[in-house]
Scaffold this motif. Structure first.
Motif, mmCIF file in Angstrom:
data_model
loop_
_atom_site.group_PDB
_atom_site.id
_atom_site.type_symbol
_atom_site.label_atom_id
_atom_site.label_comp_id
_atom_site.label_asym_id
_atom_site.label_seq_id
_atom_site.Cartn_x
_atom_site.Cartn_y
_atom_site.Cartn_z
ATOM 1 N N LEU A 108 12.330 4.734 -27.593
ATOM 2 C CA LEU A 108 11.996 3.302 -27.660
ATOM 3 C C LEU A 108 12.207 2.635 -26.316
ATOM 4 O O LEU A 108 11.360 1.872 -25.837
ATOM 5 N N ASN A 109 13.339 2.927 -25.682
ATOM 6 C CA ASN A 109 13.629 2.320 -24.383
ATOM 7 C C ASN A 109 12.613 2.760 -23.337
ATOM 8 O O ASN A 109 12.142 1.950 -22.541
ATOM 9 N N ARG A 110 12.261 4.040 -23.375
ATOM 10 C CA ARG A 110 11.307 4.552 -22.376
ATOM 11 C C ARG A 110 9.932 3.934 -22.555
ATOM 12 O O ARG A 110 9.293 3.507 -21.591
ATOM 13 N N VAL A 111 9.492 3.814 -23.819
ATOM 14 C CA VAL A 111 8.162 3.245 -24.077
ATOM 15 C C VAL A 111 8.128 1.760 -23.758
ATOM 16 O O VAL A 111 7.200 1.260 -23.129
ATOM 17 N N ASN A 112 9.174 1.024 -24.160
ATOM 18 C CA ASN A 112 9.190 -0.430 -23.949
ATOM 19 C C ASN A 112 9.295 -0.803 -22.487
ATOM 20 O O ASN A 112 8.855 -1.880 -22.079
ATOM 21 N N TYR A 113 9.878 0.089 -21.666
ATOM 22 C CA TYR A 113 10.066 -0.251 -20.250
ATOM 23 C C TYR A 113 9.116 0.507 -19.334
ATOM 24 O O TYR A 113 9.193 0.380 -18.125
ATOM 25 N N LEU A 114 8.196 1.292 -19.926
ATOM 26 C CA LEU A 114 7.202 1.977 -19.091
ATOM 27 C C LEU A 114 6.286 0.971 -18.424
ATOM 28 O O LEU A 114 5.910 -0.041 -19.007
ATOM 29 N N SER A 115 5.933 1.214 -17.198
ATOM 30 C CA SER A 115 5.033 0.324 -16.460
ATOM 31 C C SER A 115 3.638 0.417 -17.045
ATOM 32 O O SER A 115 3.183 1.467 -17.502
ATOM 33 N N GLU A 116 2.943 -0.707 -17.009
ATOM 34 C CA GLU A 116 1.561 -0.725 -17.479
ATOM 35 C C GLU A 116 0.642 0.095 -16.571
ATOM 36 O O GLU A 116 -0.494 0.396 -16.922
ATOM 37 N N ASP A 117 1.127 0.456 -15.377
ATOM 38 C CA ASP A 117 0.297 1.236 -14.461
ATOM 39 C C ASP A 117 0.330 2.722 -14.782
ATOM 40 O O ASP A 117 -0.459 3.496 -14.251
#
Length: 542
Positions: A485-494
């Motif tokens: 969850l943390n990785r997906v929520n904080y992944l860059s849109e790029d």
């Protein structure tokens, strides 16, 4: 030239001095208000004590007179009782009531038949006769005798006779009242004749000068008074007043307290102004030096840390620099990806294993159930033809969902217990969306869900709520782990290597006013895309 430090110091000192004056006056005002509040409470308390005493005296007198008229006096006037027996009964009744009073029995013409006590000697017979004209009703009067003594007279008709009884209460009984806080009182009739008093202030002869007492707060001879006027009955008024404090003492007290507080607060304001000006100018100089280094390229952000308001300014400057760098990087990434956009879209849609597994399923089912094999071939054909059609950048949500439904049908044939549900609001059928942007979410749900359960259930819900369009994909699979969850929520849109982020990036590229949320449900996980602020020309696809 006045420096910024000096100007800041002067301004702070001026404002704090004004504040010190205001606070000092406010404290004096609050102290005076508190004192007046306490004094007013004491006045009201003593006033109520007087009223209670008068009311109790009135009730006792009425009960005593009623009892005498009912049983004792009728037997006396009818000669059933001797005078000696009458006196005995009278004093017994009076003692039982706890009241001391004189008694008179007179005829309607005013002739005295019986007199107990000395009060009747100084009272006017004509006045007593006038009290007997009330048709038998209980009447109450205040009367002064020839010696200046005041009496409360209660008159009532004797039962079944033409006689009248008068209970005469001497005003000296009021001296028995307990005044706890030293309140002064005057009880008078409607003509300002004084019945009883415990002070000679505001008294002229036998009358009260009540004009000043009508004001709840007034000044008299340099003293401040609180007063209260209470109507005991229609003929009797109670005036109570209490001297608070001499005005000159109050002014001196206020002056001393104000001066002391003002000096203390002014002294503290001087120290505070000096400290604030030194602190602020020091941080401003540091901030100027940091921005100079930033301008000359010696640093990429401002590294100054403070605990004051300047930290907010520093954080915002750093955020602006970070956003600028981020936008530049996003622009570079978009330009680099533009050459491979179509290839990336296709790569994001399907896992090669899906095509291989579907073809294998077609081969197997063709031997024992050609009907299922035909359905698989048709569904796979529609999915592949749709995904490689680049003639249009957008697709209608309704048509796009049909292709996703074909994809799910293929998996439903492959996995017996697999099921799904697609629910799209009718008004969103023609809404333009990036082609198959929800498909990576569905693929992920199948990929990870099938690892833990064969009865996987996937829901796709697209709806509009308060001008916001929501796209939800949920399942009853294992859900996301906390680190996921943390990785997906904080992944860059790029980022483009993550299917979920790539789907959201494509949607946000078309609709900048959009957001993504990922969460675990009671059973499984939920991914939601939301879009708002849609322009009118994008409400439907052509």
């Amino acid at each position: 030239m006045v420096t910024y430090k000096e100007e800041l110091y002067t301004e702070i000192r001026k404002r704090l001095t004004k504040l010190a004056v205001f606070v000092s006056l406010l404290i004096v005002f609050l102290l005076a208000s508190l004192f007046l509040f306490i004094e007013n409470y004491q006045l009201k308390y003593d006033t109520q004590q007087v009223l209670n005493f008068f009311d109790e005296l009135d009730k006792k007198g009425e009960r005593l007179l009623t009892e005498l008229n009912e049983s004792v006096i009728p037997k006396y006037v009818s000669n059933e009782k001797k005078e000696r027996q009458f006196y005995t009964d009278y004093y017994q009744e009076m003692n039982s009531m706890g009241i001391s009073a004189d008694l008179m029995v007179i005829t309607k013409q005013g002739d005295v038949t019986l007199s107990v006590g000395q009060a009747s000697i100084g009272l006017s017979p004509y006045y007593l006769k006038s009290m007997c004209q009330e048709n038998g009703r209980m009447t109450r009067k205040i009367q002064r005798d020839i010696n200046g003594m005041m009496y409360v007279i209660m008159c009532s008709r004797v039962k079944n006779s033409d006689y009248y009884s008068l209970l005469i209460i001497n005003s000296t009984v009021f001296n028995q009242m307990g005044i706890e806080f030293g309140t002064k009182y005057v009880i008078s009739d409607n003509l300002d004749n004084i019945l009883v008093k415990n002070s000679s202030n505001f008294v002229t002869g036998h009358k009260i000068n009540h004009k000043k007492l009508l004001s709840p707060l007034f000044l008299e001879n340099g003293n401040l008074y609180l007063s209260q006027v209470t109507k005991i009955n229609k003929e009797t008024t109670l005036y109570t007043y209490l001297m608070t404090f001499p005005l000159i003492y109050f002014l001196l007290f206020s002056l001393v307290v104000t001066s002391a507080l003002l000096y203390l607060l002014w002294h503290q304001s001087e120290r505070l102004a000096q400290g604030i000006s030194n602190k602020q100018t020091k941080e401003i100089n540091q901030l100027v030096a940091e921005t100079k280094r930033l301008k000359e390229g010696q640093s990429h952000n401002i590294s100054l840390k403070t605990n004051q308001e300047f930290q907010f300014l520093i954080d915002n400057i750093n955020n602006m620099i970070e956003e600028r760098d981020k936008l530049v990087q996003q622009q570079l990434v978009l330009e680099r990806q533009n050459f491979h956009y179509e290839r990336k879209v296709l790569e994001a849609q399907f896992n090669p294993h899906f095509i291989y597994n579907t073809l294998e399923a077609i081969r197997v089912t063709s031997h024992f159930d050609p009907g299922i094999a035909d359905r698989l071939i048709l569904s796979l054909n529609r999915v592949l033809r749709y995904s490689v059609d680049f003639s249009k950048e957008f697709a209608c949500l309704g048509k796009d969902s049909q292709i996703i439904k074909d994809f799910l049908e293929v998996n439903k044939i492959r996995f017996d217990k697999f099921s799904y549900d697609i629910e799209i609001d009718q008004e969103l059928e023609a809404f333009p969306v990036p082609k198959l942007f929800l498909l990576p979410l569905v693929e992920n749900a199948i990929k990870y869900g099938m690892k833990v359960r064969q009865d996987l259930f996937i829901t796709i819900h697209c709806y509009k709520e308060d001008d916001v369009i929501h796209f939800e994909v949920g399942d009853n699979g294992p859900g996301f782990k906390e680190e996921q969850l943390n990785r997906v929520n904080y992944l860059s849109e790029d980022e483009t290597h993550h299917g979920l982020i790539n789907s959201y990036r494509r949607l946000k590229h078309s609709y900048p006013n959009s957001s993504m949320s990922v969460c675990n449900q009671k059973e499984g996980a939920m991914v939601k895309f939301s879009v708002w602020g849609i322009e009118d020309d994008k409400n439907s696809c052509s």
